[in-house]
Design a protein around this motif. Structure first.
Motif, short mmCIF file in Angstrom:
data_model
loop_
_atom_site.label_atom_id
_atom_site.label_comp_id
_atom_site.label_asym_id
_atom_site.label_seq_id
_atom_site.Cartn_x
_atom_site.Cartn_y
_atom_site.Cartn_z
N LEU A 15 0.82 -1.21 0.00
CA LEU A 15 0.00 0.00 0.00
C LEU A 15 0.86 1.27 0.00
O LEU A 15 0.51 2.26 -0.62
CB LEU A 15 -0.91 0.01 1.24
CG LEU A 15 -1.71 -1.27 1.52
CD1 LEU A 15 -2.64 -1.06 2.70
CD2 LEU A 15 -2.49 -1.69 0.30
N ASP A 57 15.02 2.80 9.85
CA ASP A 57 14.23 1.79 10.56
C ASP A 57 13.46 2.55 11.64
O ASP A 57 14.04 3.09 12.58
CB ASP A 57 15.16 0.74 11.18
CG ASP A 57 14.38 -0.34 11.94
OD1 ASP A 57 13.20 -0.11 12.27
OD2 ASP A 57 14.96 -1.40 12.20
N ASN A 84 2.23 4.66 7.10
CA ASN A 84 1.78 3.40 6.50
C ASN A 84 2.53 2.18 7.01
O ASN A 84 1.96 1.09 7.07
CB ASN A 84 1.94 3.52 4.98
CG ASN A 84 1.87 2.16 4.30
OD1 ASN A 84 0.80 1.61 4.08
ND2 ASN A 84 3.04 1.60 3.98
N TYR A 149 -1.60 -6.86 16.86
CA TYR A 149 -1.93 -6.06 15.67
C TYR A 149 -3.27 -5.33 15.90
O TYR A 149 -3.40 -4.14 15.62
CB TYR A 149 -2.00 -6.99 14.46
CG TYR A 149 -2.24 -6.30 13.14
CD1 TYR A 149 -1.21 -5.65 12.47
CD2 TYR A 149 -3.49 -6.34 12.53
CE1 TYR A 149 -1.43 -5.04 11.25
CE2 TYR A 149 -3.72 -5.74 11.31
CZ TYR A 149 -2.69 -5.09 10.66
OH TYR A 149 -2.91 -4.49 9.44
N ILE A 182 -6.65 -6.24 1.08
CA ILE A 182 -6.05 -5.69 -0.14
C ILE A 182 -4.93 -6.63 -0.57
O ILE A 182 -4.20 -7.15 0.29
CB ILE A 182 -5.46 -4.28 0.13
CG1 ILE A 182 -6.45 -3.39 0.90
CG2 ILE A 182 -5.02 -3.62 -1.17
CD1 ILE A 182 -7.70 -2.98 0.19
N THR A 184 -1.66 -7.60 -1.16
CA THR A 184 -0.27 -7.20 -0.93
C THR A 184 0.48 -8.40 -0.35
O THR A 184 -0.15 -9.38 0.06
CB THR A 184 -0.15 -6.04 0.10
OG1 THR A 184 -0.48 -6.55 1.40
CG2 THR A 184 -1.02 -4.85 -0.23
P1 NAI Z 1 3.76 -4.73 3.42
O1 NAI Z 1 4.37 -5.72 4.34
O2 NAI Z 1 3.72 -4.99 1.96
O3 NAI Z 1 4.42 -3.29 3.64
C1 NAI Z 1 4.74 -2.77 4.91
C2 NAI Z 1 5.94 -1.89 4.75
O4 NAI Z 1 6.32 -1.34 6.02
C3 NAI Z 1 7.15 -2.66 4.21
O5 NAI Z 1 7.73 -1.89 3.16
C4 NAI Z 1 8.08 -2.73 5.41
O6 NAI Z 1 9.43 -2.77 5.06
C5 NAI Z 1 7.72 -1.43 6.12
N1 NAI Z 1 8.17 -1.45 7.51
C6 NAI Z 1 7.84 -2.36 8.46
N2 NAI Z 1 8.50 -2.09 9.60
C7 NAI Z 1 9.27 -0.99 9.36
C8 NAI Z 1 10.19 -0.24 10.12
N3 NAI Z 1 10.49 -0.57 11.38
N4 NAI Z 1 10.79 0.83 9.56
C9 NAI Z 1 10.52 1.16 8.29
N5 NAI Z 1 9.66 0.49 7.49
C10 NAI Z 1 9.06 -0.58 8.04
O7 NAI Z 1 2.28 -4.47 4.00
P2 NAI Z 1 1.01 -3.73 3.39
O8 NAI Z 1 -0.05 -4.74 3.23
O9 NAI Z 1 1.35 -2.84 2.27
O10 NAI Z 1 0.59 -2.86 4.68
C11 NAI Z 1 0.80 -1.47 4.77
C12 NAI Z 1 -0.03 -0.93 5.91
O11 NAI Z 1 -1.40 -1.19 5.68
C13 NAI Z 1 0.30 -1.56 7.26
O12 NAI Z 1 0.20 -0.59 8.28
C14 NAI Z 1 -0.79 -2.59 7.42
O13 NAI Z 1 -1.04 -2.89 8.76
C15 NAI Z 1 -1.96 -1.89 6.76
N6 NAI Z 1 -3.00 -2.78 6.30
C16 NAI Z 1 -2.85 -3.61 5.20
C17 NAI Z 1 -3.89 -4.37 4.76
C18 NAI Z 1 -3.81 -5.23 3.55
O14 NAI Z 1 -4.83 -5.83 3.19
N7 NAI Z 1 -2.70 -5.34 2.88
C19 NAI Z 1 -5.17 -4.39 5.45
C20 NAI Z 1 -5.24 -3.50 6.56
C21 NAI Z 1 -4.18 -2.73 6.95
#
Ligand code: NAI
Length: 246
Positions: A15, A57, A84, A149, A182, A184
């Motif tokens: 996202l 980080d 995000n 979470y 979504i 991902t």
């Molecule tokens: P993803 O795992 O593809 O992306 C998450 C990103 O956050 C990654 O690029 C990761 O490297 C980064 N990240 C994690 N810890 C970090 C840190 N300590 N420092 C810097 N970067 C860090 O996940 P996605 O699905 O794109 O999720 C993005 C957001 O959306 C999250 O907050 C997730 O909880 C939320 N979300 C996603 C949903 C989905 O269906 N994919 C549904 C509901 C919420």
């Protein structure tokens, strides 16, 4: 200095990637925060000249003020922050250790507070400033196996409202997008190994399909824009009806 500036955390995948790319497309200079230098550079190269990599980080809280100061120094302004970045952990309630719980809260909540405080210090008083947080369906109803979470995302929604109230006099709007399911890497990890959970997701999503990262990007970019100038403190589900599904 005239170009609007945005920061997207976790902007190298899912996202965050779609949101950062969209912000670049509509003309923002976008600082893409990622942990891995190579991946962050590569993502920015794909997004074009408006994208700038920031290797950070977010769990290293002491590094956040310096990173924000560097961005503000280079860009001269910060208009938009998209919180995000997030992590998930699927584990039964009885198996979750204190360290597990703390690590999710640290990334998904504590770091959001810390970076928002630093960015708000730069934004304050500048018209048009906006922060968009990312929540989840885990904050709309009870989801099993994601206790930390769920706690973190429910807190994000409360923090969104508290921030909106306290930062409004500083001309900063604060809103939240609650994505449904979504497509991902994060959802693939959570659902592909659990077909029963996956079919339940579809069963209670009236629109009958998963969303795309671009659906979230569109909502975030709208909430960040001046078109949403009178909107603050809301949680907008972007979920194909999942949160109200029977
Ligand atoms: P993803 O795992 O593809 O992306 C998450 C990103 O956050 C990654 O690029 C990761 O490297 C980064 N990240 C994690 N810890 C970090 C840190 N300590 N420092 C810097 N970067 C860090 O996940 P996605 O699905 O794109 O999720 C993005 C957001 O959306 C999250 O907050 C997730 O909880 C939320 N979300 C996603 C949903 C989905 O269906 N994919 C549904 C509901 C919420």
């Amino acid at each position: 200095m005239n170009q609007k500036t945005a920061i997207v955390t976790g902007g190298t995948s899912g996202l965050g990637y779609a949101t950062a790319r969209k912000l670049c497309e509509v003309g923002y200079r976008c600082y893409v925060v990622g942990r891995n230098a190579e991946k962050t550079q590569k993502s920015c190269a794909e997004m074009g000249p408006n994208a700038r990599p920031v290797v950070l980080d977010l769990t290293q809280l002491d590094q956040i003020p310096g990173a924000i100061e560097a961005i503000a120094g280079e860009a001269g302004r910060i208009d938009v922050l998209v919180n995000n970045a997030g992590i998930n952990m699927k584990k039964g309630f009885l198996e979750v250790t204190d360290a597990d719980f703390h690590s999710i809260i640290h990334t998904n909540l504590q770091s959001v507070f810390s970076i928002s405080r630093e960015v708000a210090r730069v934004m304050q008083g500048h018209a048009g400033a906006s922060i968009v947080n990312i929540s989840s369906m885990a904050a709309q109803y009870g989801l099993p196996y994601v206790i930390a979470y769920s706690a973190s995302k429910t807190a994000i929604e409360g923090m969104t409202r508290a921030m909106a109230v306290e930062l409004a006099p500083m001309k900063i709007r604060v809103n939240c997008v609650a994505p449904g399911f979504i497509k991902t890497p994060m959802t693939a990890r959570a659902l592909d190994s659990d077909p029963a959970r996956k079919s339940r997701v579809f069963a209670r999503t009236p629109m009958g399909e998963m969303g795309l990262p671009e659906d979230i990007a569109d909502a975030v970019v709208f909430l960040a824009s001046d078109q949403a100038r009178y909107i603050t403190g809301v949680v907008l589900p972007v979920d194909g009806g999942n949160s109200i599904g029977f």
